[in-house]
Every structure is written in C-alpha cells, then in structure tokens.
Design a protein around this motif. Structure first.
Motif, PDB file in Angstrom:
ATOM      1  N   LEU A   1      53.655  39.550  41.068  1.00 43.66           N
ATOM      2  CA  LEU A   1      52.371  39.195  40.456  1.00 43.66           C
ATOM      3  C   LEU A   1      51.818  37.911  41.070  1.00 43.66           C
ATOM      4  CD1 LEU A   1      53.258  40.066  36.768  1.00 43.66           C
ATOM      5  CD2 LEU A   1      51.349  41.072  38.054  1.00 43.66           C
ATOM      6  N   ARG A   2      52.681  36.938  41.289  1.00 45.95           N
ATOM      7  CA  ARG A   2      52.224  35.697  41.908  1.00 45.95           C
ATOM      8  C   ARG A   2      51.783  35.931  43.352  1.00 45.95           C
ATOM      9  NH1 ARG A   2      56.995  31.465  40.154  1.00 45.95           N
ATOM     10  NH2 ARG A   2      56.144  30.808  38.147  1.00 45.95           N
ATOM     11  N   GLU A   3      52.520  36.779  44.057  1.00 45.47           N
ATOM     12  CA  GLU A   3      52.163  37.065  45.455  1.00 45.47           C
ATOM     13  C   GLU A   3      50.821  37.795  45.529  1.00 45.47           C
ATOM     14  OE1 GLU A   3      53.977  40.250  48.331  1.00 45.47           O
ATOM     15  OE2 GLU A   3      55.120  38.390  48.567  1.00 45.47           O
ATOM     16  N   ALA A   4      50.609  38.721  44.602  1.00 42.26           N
ATOM     17  CA  ALA A   4      49.370  39.507  44.611  1.00 42.26           C
ATOM     18  C   ALA A   4      48.173  38.710  44.105  1.00 42.26           C
ATOM     19  CB  ALA A   4      49.566  40.762  43.764  1.00 42.26           C
ATOM     20  N   TYR A   5      48.403  37.853  43.101  1.00 46.82           N
ATOM     21  CA  TYR A   5      47.306  37.148  42.432  1.00 46.82           C
ATOM     22  C   TYR A   5      47.660  35.659  42.357  1.00 46.82           C
ATOM     23  CZ  TYR A   5      46.842  42.027  41.081  1.00 46.82           C
ATOM     24  OH  TYR A   5      46.770  43.407  41.102  1.00 46.82           O
TER      25      TYR A   5
ATOM     26  N   LEU B   1      44.756  42.066  32.194  1.00 43.00           N
ATOM     27  CA  LEU B   1      44.915  41.401  33.481  1.00 43.00           C
ATOM     28  C   LEU B   1      43.746  41.733  34.411  1.00 43.00           C
ATOM     29  CD1 LEU B   1      46.554  39.697  35.460  1.00 43.00           C
ATOM     30  CD2 LEU B   1      47.821  41.764  36.095  1.00 43.00           C
ATOM     31  N   LEU B   2      43.347  42.998  34.449  1.00 44.56           N
ATOM     32  CA  LEU B   2      42.224  43.386  35.297  1.00 44.56           C
ATOM     33  C   LEU B   2      40.942  42.670  34.873  1.00 44.56           C
ATOM     34  CD1 LEU B   2      42.824  47.230  35.704  1.00 44.56           C
ATOM     35  CD2 LEU B   2      43.519  45.380  37.229  1.00 44.56           C
ATOM     36  N   THR B   3      40.748  42.519  33.561  1.00 45.05           N
ATOM     37  CA  THR B   3      39.569  41.810  33.064  1.00 45.05           C
ATOM     38  C   THR B   3      39.608  40.345  33.478  1.00 45.05           C
ATOM     39  OG1 THR B   3      39.325  43.311  31.181  1.00 45.05           O
ATOM     40  CG2 THR B   3      38.332  41.119  30.980  1.00 45.05           C
ATOM     41  N   ALA B   4      40.780  39.731  33.381  1.00 43.38           N
ATOM     42  CA  ALA B   4      40.907  38.328  33.768  1.00 43.38           C
ATOM     43  C   ALA B   4      40.675  38.134  35.265  1.00 43.38           C
ATOM     44  CB  ALA B   4      42.298  37.814  33.388  1.00 43.38           C
TER      45      ALA B   4
ATOM     46  N   SER C   1      32.723  42.885  32.121  1.00 45.31           N
ATOM     47  CA  SER C   1      31.435  43.537  31.909  1.00 45.31           C
ATOM     48  C   SER C   1      30.873  43.947  33.267  1.00 45.31           C
ATOM     49  CB  SER C   1      30.454  42.584  31.224  1.00 45.31           C
ATOM     50  OG  SER C   1      30.142  41.492  32.080  1.00 45.31           O
ATOM     51  N   ARG C   2      29.894  44.830  33.228  1.00 46.66           N
ATOM     52  CA  ARG C   2      29.264  45.252  34.479  1.00 46.66           C
ATOM     53  C   ARG C   2      28.756  44.034  35.270  1.00 46.66           C
ATOM     54  NH1 ARG C   2      26.252  50.005  35.885  1.00 46.66           N
ATOM     55  NH2 ARG C   2      26.364  50.703  33.705  1.00 46.66           N
ATOM     56  N   GLU C   3      28.138  43.087  34.552  1.00 46.27           N
ATOM     57  CA  GLU C   3      27.546  41.931  35.215  1.00 46.27           C
ATOM     58  C   GLU C   3      28.612  41.026  35.841  1.00 46.27           C
ATOM     59  OE1 GLU C   3      24.949  43.922  32.639  1.00 46.27           O
ATOM     60  OE2 GLU C   3      26.863  42.942  32.102  1.00 46.27           O
ATOM     61  N   SER C   4      29.692  40.783  35.087  1.00 45.72           N
ATOM     62  CA  SER C   4      30.707  39.865  35.612  1.00 45.72           C
ATOM     63  C   SER C   4      31.469  40.487  36.783  1.00 45.72           C
ATOM     64  CB  SER C   4      31.681  39.457  34.502  1.00 45.72           C
ATOM     65  OG  SER C   4      32.315  40.584  33.915  1.00 45.72           O
ATOM     66  N   VAL C   5      31.748  41.786  36.721  1.00 44.46           N
ATOM     67  CA  VAL C   5      32.402  42.441  37.852  1.00 44.46           C
ATOM     68  C   VAL C   5      31.468  42.455  39.052  1.00 44.46           C
ATOM     69  CG1 VAL C   5      33.401  44.595  38.721  1.00 44.46           C
ATOM     70  CG2 VAL C   5      33.892  43.867  36.384  1.00 44.46           C
ATOM     71  N   ASN C   6      30.213  42.785  38.820  1.00 41.69           N
ATOM     72  CA  ASN C   6      29.237  42.875  39.898  1.00 41.69           C
ATOM     73  C   ASN C   6      29.106  41.555  40.656  1.00 41.69           C
ATOM     74  OD1 ASN C   6      26.994  44.608  41.129  1.00 41.69           O
ATOM     75  ND2 ASN C   6      25.861  42.766  40.552  1.00 41.69           N
TER      76      ASN C   6
ATOM     77  N   ALA D   1      35.499  50.692  37.723  1.00 45.09           N
ATOM     78  CA  ALA D   1      34.685  49.729  36.988  1.00 45.09           C
ATOM     79  C   ALA D   1      35.071  48.293  37.306  1.00 45.09           C
ATOM     80  CB  ALA D   1      34.812  49.976  35.479  1.00 45.09           C
ATOM     81  N   PHE D   2      36.279  48.077  37.830  1.00 45.96           N
ATOM     82  CA  PHE D   2      36.723  46.735  38.209  1.00 45.96           C
ATOM     83  C   PHE D   2      36.548  46.487  39.710  1.00 45.96           C
ATOM     84  CE2 PHE D   2      39.090  47.805  34.340  1.00 45.96           C
ATOM     85  CZ  PHE D   2      38.785  46.701  33.552  1.00 45.96           C
ATOM     86  N   GLY D   3      36.035  47.474  40.417  1.00 46.07           N
ATOM     87  CA  GLY D   3      35.816  47.316  41.856  1.00 46.07           C
ATOM     88  C   GLY D   3      37.091  47.326  42.660  1.00 46.07           C
ATOM     89  N   ILE D   4      38.107  48.064  42.190  1.00 48.90           N
ATOM     90  CA  ILE D   4      39.384  48.064  42.904  1.00 48.90           C
ATOM     91  C   ILE D   4      39.790  49.469  43.345  1.00 48.90           C
ATOM     92  CG2 ILE D   4      40.238  45.972  41.779  1.00 48.90           C
ATOM     93  CD1 ILE D   4      41.952  47.798  39.965  1.00 48.90           C
ATOM     94  N   ALA D   5      38.876  50.425  43.312  1.00 48.94           N
ATOM     95  CA  ALA D   5      39.213  51.802  43.668  1.00 48.94           C
ATOM     96  C   ALA D   5      38.177  52.382  44.610  1.00 48.94           C
ATOM     97  CB  ALA D   5      39.340  52.670  42.420  1.00 48.94           C
ATOM     98  N   LEU D   6      38.675  53.204  45.524  1.00 46.09           N
ATOM     99  CA  LEU D   6      37.839  53.922  46.478  1.00 46.09           C
ATOM    100  C   LEU D   6      38.190  55.399  46.411  1.00 46.09           C
ATOM    101  CD1 LEU D   6      35.940  53.970  49.034  1.00 46.09           C
ATOM    102  CD2 LEU D   6      38.046  53.757  50.385  1.00 46.09           C
ATOM    103  N   ASP D   7      37.182  56.247  46.304  1.00 47.55           N
ATOM    104  CA  ASP D   7      37.390  57.690  46.386  1.00 47.55           C
ATOM    105  C   ASP D   7      37.007  58.169  47.780  1.00 47.55           C
ATOM    106  OD1 ASP D   7      38.305  57.991  43.825  1.00 47.55           O
ATOM    107  OD2 ASP D   7      36.388  58.651  42.995  1.00 47.55           O
ATOM    108  N   LEU D   8      37.885  58.966  48.375  1.00 48.97           N
ATOM    109  CA  LEU D   8      37.606  59.585  49.661  1.00 48.97           C
ATOM    110  C   LEU D   8      37.103  61.011  49.444  1.00 48.97           C
ATOM    111  CD1 LEU D   8      40.563  58.237  51.845  1.00 48.97           C
ATOM    112  CD2 LEU D   8      38.310  57.237  51.423  1.00 48.97           C
TER     113      LEU D   8
END
Length: 296
Positions: free
Chosen positions: A65-69, A142-145, A150-155, A220-227
């Motif tokens: 977790l520390r290495e990733a974040y 954790l993802l929220t932190a 919200s849409r605005e804060s992620v954006n 919704a958190f901007g961490i996924a890509l669909d191929l």
C-alpha cells in the motif's frame, strides 16, 4: 493456458518450466523478505514503521500500500481494535474492522478484505468458481480518499492520455501507468499487428455504477480502461460461465497491463475481459508473495 510455458516479462519469448521455476520465490523466504523490505525501504518524512505484532500478511499489505500510494504514512489501531491507514494530511481510512464477536453482523468491506484474495499473475489463469474474483471487491473508502468522492472531485484529477489514436481520461497515476503499458505494447504490435484490434479503447473515466448494482464502478474513479468489447466478453452479456476466452485472451496484452499495476477482469468469476483496472497494491502483493518477481 499450457502448463509447461510461461511468458517473460519482456513479452517476447515463451519460457520453459526451468525458467518459470527460476521466477518463483520460495515460501520459506517470505518472512525474511518482508522484514528486509520493511526495514530497508527509505522512510518518508512522517512515515511510521510497521506496528509491533503485525501479521506477515498485514506487513506485506502495508508495504504494498505504501509503495502504491506514497501519501499513506502509517497504520494505527484505535481503542476499539480497529486499524486505520493514516495519510500524510491526517485523513484516515479503515484498514481492518475490529474482530467480530460470534454471530455479529458481517464486517464492512475494508482495505484488508479487498486485498485478501490472491491475484494470479500471468501465465496463471486458474478456474474461477463462484466467489473467485480477485480485485473485484474494492476498498471504496480508500478509492475515495485517493481519487475523490464525487464526479467533480474525480474529474479535477483526471489526465488525458493518448491510446491507439484516441484519447482516454484517467486519474493521473493510472494515466501515467497506461503510458508505460503503451510503450510495452509498441514493440509487440509491430511484430503482432493481429493484436491491435484487441486494444482499441472503449473508454476510461465514466461516472456510473456497476451494471445491475448500486456500487460505483472503478471507471467512476478514473482507474479503469475498457478495451474492445468484441474480443472481451462481459458475463452479463453472455450465457457462458466460464467463458472460453478467459483462457485464450492474448497473454501478451494481459502481461503488459499487469506489469504496470493493472489487474484484468478476465480472472473473475463475474468476468469482464475488456476491463483493466489500476490496482498496483494487488500486483505488488502477488509478486512478493511468490507468484513472480517484479518485471524489470
């Protein structure tokens, strides 16, 4: 996948059993390795060491977790026995709920629970019976932190990254990692142009819930890509369970994403073969737990 072949991290040539064996980390060395890692990784300002009495698995989780974040600083236990991840700015996220008394309600989905199921690195594609979906249980607090609630804060934290002639919007860390995936795939596609249709983008950030559920999607958190959905079936759109493409989807593509911190939805019971999700802590744990050593 054939049992006598593994792929090299360089994504170029298949390796035999001897080469695969050389990549394995003996389980007996894991406690020593964890101690060494936690003792030798340079501490960042304000970063506390691991709490005394931490289990081997929790020590591994905390390291990854520390290495990733890097904004995570410490793990603390409160008077009720709950464990909290502490950010540099003082925010905290529940790592583990207090032990439950017998007959008590089911525990919340904390960070420890989200990391409990081992993620199998390529070339491993074990069966996915019901209940086997490593990484699909997400630590929403954790993802929220990390990315916003919200849409605005992620954006506000999104970055546009080029992908196969298109633009994809992802959170900054995921976008940076996707850029590295693109560089890994460039040489492969020059030799294997037949794979190019597989990696056409179907989109990144989208503020929406998971289909058929009331939980937010990783998109919704901007961490996924669909191929390309044509080559990556989704369990709700198919009558097959499991799907044969869970075994024959090009391993070179999956390896490139895993090497840069993305898990693949093809390793879930509720499969989503088009879906790649930035969860670097799970890939770190898979490697250090002896599945394979990190790619150079």
């Amino acid at each position: 996948m054939p049992g006598d072949v593994c792929k090299s991290p360089a994504l170029d040539k298949p390796q035999g059993r001897d080469a695969c064996s050389a990549m394995l980390l003996p389980a007996a060395l894991l406690p020593f390795l964890l101690t060494l890692l936690l003792a030798t990784v340079p501490a960042q300002a304000g970063t506390a060491g691991p709490p005394e009495g931490l289990s081997e698995e929790d020590a591994l989780n905390l390291h990854c977790l520390r290495e990733a974040y890097p904004a995570l600083r410490s793990l603390e236990t409160d008077s009720q026995g709950r464990q909290w991840l502490i950010f540099a700015d003082g925010r905290r996220v529940l790592y583990r709920e207090a032990p439950r008394a017998q007959g008590a309600p089911e525990a919340v989905r904390d960070v420890a629970a989200s990391m409990a199921a081992p993620y199998p690195l390529e070339p491993s594609r074990p069966p996915t019976p019901p209940g086997t979906s490593p990484g699909r249980l997400r630590p929403y607090d954790l993802l929220t932190a990390l990315y916003g609630g919200s849409r605005e804060s992620v954006n506000a934290g999104l970055v546009t990254v080029p992908w196969q002639g298109r633009s994809v919007r992802l959170s900054a860390p995921a976008a940076e990692a996707l850029g590295r995936v693109a560089r890994r795939l460039a040489a492969l596609l020059a030799e294997r142009p037949d794979l190019k249709p597989y990696i056409k983008s179907e989109g990144g950030f989208a503020w929406r819930s998971i289909a058929g559920e009331d939980r937010l999607s990783a998109h919704a958190f901007g961490i996924a890509l669909d191929l390309n959905a044509r080559f990556g079936p989704y369990w709700r759109w198919s009558r097959l369970m499991p799907h044969p493409r869970q075994q024959d989807y090009p391993p070179e593509i999956v390896e490139a994403f895993e090497a840069e911190g993305f898990i693949w939805g093809g390793k879930w019971h509720e499969y989503d073969l088009m879906h790649f999700e930035y969860r670097p802590e799970l890939l770190c744990k898979a490697r250090l737990a002896g599945k394979a050593r990190p790619a150079p």
